[in-house]
Design an enzyme around this catalytic site. Structure first.
Site, mmCIF file in Angstrom:
data_model
loop_
_atom_site.group_PDB
_atom_site.id
_atom_site.type_symbol
_atom_site.label_atom_id
_atom_site.label_comp_id
_atom_site.label_asym_id
_atom_site.label_seq_id
_atom_site.Cartn_x
_atom_site.Cartn_y
_atom_site.Cartn_z
ATOM 1 N N LYS A 146 0.859 -1.199 0.000
ATOM 2 C CA LYS A 146 0.000 0.000 0.000
ATOM 3 C C LYS A 146 0.886 1.237 0.000
ATOM 4 C CE LYS A 146 -1.991 2.587 3.163
ATOM 5 N NZ LYS A 146 -1.793 3.916 2.549
ATOM 6 N N GLU A 172 9.671 -0.022 10.982
ATOM 7 C CA GLU A 172 10.719 1.005 10.933
ATOM 8 C C GLU A 172 10.042 2.331 11.213
ATOM 9 O OE1 GLU A 172 13.720 0.315 10.829
ATOM 10 O OE2 GLU A 172 13.748 -1.714 10.006
ATOM 11 N N CYS A 176 13.595 9.720 8.900
ATOM 12 C CA CYS A 176 13.612 9.241 10.299
ATOM 13 C C CYS A 176 15.026 9.234 10.860
ATOM 14 C CB CYS A 176 12.923 7.901 10.448
ATOM 15 S SG CYS A 176 12.865 6.924 8.995
ATOM 16 N N GLU A 211 9.325 13.858 17.089
ATOM 17 C CA GLU A 211 9.851 13.870 15.725
ATOM 18 C C GLU A 211 9.040 14.897 14.928
ATOM 19 O OE1 GLU A 211 9.083 10.504 13.081
ATOM 20 O OE2 GLU A 211 11.189 10.598 12.509
HETATM 21 P P1 ADP Z 1 3.557 9.743 8.134
HETATM 22 O O1 ADP Z 1 3.403 10.565 9.378
HETATM 23 O O2 ADP Z 1 4.923 9.603 7.637
HETATM 24 O O3 ADP Z 1 2.526 10.027 7.083
HETATM 25 P P2 ADP Z 1 2.039 7.482 8.922
HETATM 26 O O4 ADP Z 1 2.489 6.495 9.928
HETATM 27 O O5 ADP Z 1 0.857 8.311 9.221
HETATM 28 O O6 ADP Z 1 3.329 8.303 8.622
HETATM 29 O O7 ADP Z 1 1.772 6.781 7.531
HETATM 30 C C1 ADP Z 1 2.624 5.825 6.965
HETATM 31 C C2 ADP Z 1 1.804 4.818 6.193
HETATM 32 O O8 ADP Z 1 0.923 4.170 7.094
HETATM 33 C C3 ADP Z 1 0.923 5.424 5.119
HETATM 34 O O9 ADP Z 1 0.892 4.532 4.006
HETATM 35 C C4 ADP Z 1 -0.440 5.487 5.777
HETATM 36 O O10 ADP Z 1 -1.522 5.442 4.876
HETATM 37 C C5 ADP Z 1 -0.399 4.227 6.616
HETATM 38 N N1 ADP Z 1 -1.320 4.259 7.767
HETATM 39 C C6 ADP Z 1 -1.722 5.317 8.497
HETATM 40 N N2 ADP Z 1 -2.589 4.937 9.460
HETATM 41 C C7 ADP Z 1 -2.735 3.594 9.348
HETATM 42 C C8 ADP Z 1 -3.497 2.611 10.037
HETATM 43 N N3 ADP Z 1 -4.274 2.922 11.056
HETATM 44 N N4 ADP Z 1 -3.376 1.326 9.636
HETATM 45 C C9 ADP Z 1 -2.573 0.975 8.614
HETATM 46 N N5 ADP Z 1 -1.856 1.862 7.904
HETATM 47 C C10 ADP Z 1 -1.925 3.152 8.257
#
Ligand code: ADP
Length: 509
Positions: free
Chosen positions: A196, A270, A305, A407
């Site tokens: 995804k 990660e 990161c 962060e």
């Molecule tokens: P960032 O702050 O770098 O956007 P996130 O952790 O919010 O980091 O997002 C990283 C990835 O995780 C993205 O592909 C996002 O769509 C996905 N993501 C965010 N929330 C969820 C969730 N509850 N379950 C699974 N994937 C998620």
């Protein structure tokens, strides 16, 4: 910081090509070897962070699309796992060559949707992507077990078995590198994958997967797009997904661990970092100054990161080093990410810019804190159309402040003078994170002492490089669990071990 004024012809042509590619890939995912609009009827817009223009769209996949993609991956699994390792290796090498042939256009598209500059980030990132595919292609036959002597009558050996369908979820900050880090070891070890993309930067990843389809059997590598809760969560929770590999924020990493816990499935996570970068008074200051700038990851606007965002400089050299770092900021050019002359691009989104501004405002309101440089958006009206923010150093922030602990994920670092090594190590370790840590010194004994005492998974002395193929990478504490990019991590995370004991008896007995 100097600013771009008029875009060069070269940038304009590159932008046109990238936009054409974005248009062609818009609204598409890849499932079972087919480029498709997906089952969902919904889509979301993809933006150019350098000017706010909409450059395309991506399907807003939900549980139905996830199920479709996982089914395709599950169907492809037995055949792919049965392909001999040497043959998988050849296929992945061929895939790497095809990606290499398209690397420049992939980099251009990634710059268009991430705001990362082609000259300093996405071109190199595309090379790293190819390199990671080549590296793990060479490892496809290396998922080996072991033999153990038991008794004269018993032969014990272990076999490494592919886990099956892998669910991969990636962020937007370095999508080319993330895609390779997730896909290459999983595929080399004989698994199939549903990946995804991040909602902010889906298009270049779809292009990568489109190229992989030229070589890999249908269903081996699938890509969907969508939001975290709607697409990421059902992917992580799907019963047929037997391994989840995730890169992103610590908060979401924790949620993913919960999803996987219910079905007892392993997760590689990660996550974030708030990484200390410590300069000793005996350091080679030319190296240290360059390392502070490189450590801030300005080529990704600090959205990394591993960025060194807590900078500790010995009091004897504090002003000198800071002056030189600030002068370096003045030499880097901010502008259109597709312009060859640009070194620093735009933050990914309005939301990320607002987050950075919020932390800088918090620092401004902190008694005793001072913004030494930056702290605002550039004045150039051209840059004001996008999410640009000047490299920023903040002094005098207490270590308990969220500015020092969270962060931020932008071009913002705190700087602190120090005199006592034990105290600076204690302060460096006083963080919820434990990803990267760097020390600048000529004193080998001091360096070894630092290596022993620092709580971080990725430690460097006298350099502040990024992770690459063959360099094991990962963190402790809130920075995550599991490692990536090493041969051992491929075997550990993308296969499981089956123990076999053959009781063969004694000849003639
Ligand atoms: P960032 O702050 O770098 O956007 P996130 O952790 O919010 O980091 O997002 C990283 C990835 O995780 C993205 O592909 C996002 O769509 C996905 N993501 C965010 N929330 C969820 C969730 N509850 N379950 C699974 N994937 C998620």
């Amino acid at each position: 910081m100097t600013n771009a004024t008029t875009p060069t012809q070269d940038a304009a042509a590159r932008e046109q090509d990238a936009k054409a590619l974005a248009g062609r890939l818009s609204g598409q995912v890849i499932v079972g070897g087919r480029v498709t609009a997906g089952l969902t009827r919904d889509s979301f817009a993809v933006e150019n962070p350098a000017n706010g223009e909409i450059i395309g769209s991506a399907p807003r996949c939900g549980a139905q699309d996830v199920a479709h993609a996982v089914d395709a991956a599950a169907a492809a699994c037995p055949r792919w796992a049965a392909v001999p390792g040497r043959q998988r290796s050849l296929l992945l090498l061929e895939a790497a060559s095809r990606l290499e042939a398209e690397a420049e256009s992939i980099a251009g598209l990634s710059s268009l949707e991430t705001g990362n500059a082609i000259a300093t980030q996405t071109r190199g990132e595309a090379r790293t992507m190819v390199d990671i595919f080549r590296f793990f292609a060479g490892m496809a036959n290396e998922a080996k077990g072991k033999t153990v002597p038991l008794t004269e009558r018993q032969f014990l050996f272990t076999k490494r078995v592919p886990v099956g369908v892998v669910g991969a979820i990636i962020p937007w900050n370095a999508p080319l590198m993330q895609t390779a880090s997730k896909l290459a070891p999983a595929l080399a070890a004989g698994n199939t994958v549903v990946l995804k993309t991040a909602e902010q930067a889906p298009l270049a990843v779809v292009r990568i997967l489109e190229i992989l389809q030229q070589v890999l059997p249908p269903g081996v590598a699938n890509v969907i797009s969508g939001f975290g809760e709607e697409a990421g969560r059902p992917l992580a929770e799907h019963p047929a997904v037997r391994k989840v590999t995730f890169t992103g924020s610590s908060a979401v990493g924790a949620q993913i661990l919960h999803y996987a816990a219910d079905k007892i499935v392993p997760v590689t996570a990660e996550l974030g970092g708030k990484n200390p970068n410590i300069v000793m008074p005996d350091a080679d200051l030319d190296l240290a100054v360059a390392g502070i700038v490189q450590g801030m990851r300005l080529f990704r606007q600090g959205q990394s990161c591993t960025a060194g965002t807590r900078i500790y400089i010995h009091a004897d050299i504090y002003r000198d080093v800071l002056d030189r770092v600030i002068a370096e900021f003045g030499n880097s050019r901010m502008g259109n990410p597709l312009d060859e002359a640009t070194q620093v691009g735009a933050l990914i989104s309005a939301e990320q810019l607002a987050r950075v501004e919020r932390y800088v405002a918090m620092a401004r309101d902190t008694p005793g804190a001072r913004i030494l440089v930056g702290g605002e958006r550039p004045a150039d009206p051209l840059l004001r159309r996008g999410y640009f923010f000047l490299p920023t150093l903040i002094e005098g922030v207490p270590s308990t402040s969220p500015v020092c602990r969270d962060e931020i994920f932008g071009p913002v670092a705190t700087v602190t003078p120090w005199t006592d090594f034990d105290r600076v190590i204690a302060e460096a370790n006083d963080s919820p994170y434990g990803l990267a840590a760097v020390l600048w010194t000529r004193d080998l004994a001091r360096a070894m002492d630092f290596i022993d005492r620092i709580e971080a998974g990725f430690v460097q002395v006298n350099q502040f490089s990024v992770a690459e193929a063959g360099i094991e990478y990962g963190g402790v504490k809130l920075s995550g669990i599991g490692r990536e990019l090493s041969p051992e991590s491929m075997v550990e995370h993308f296969t499981w071990s089956k123990t076999v004991i053959i009781n063969h008896g004694t000849p003639g007995a």
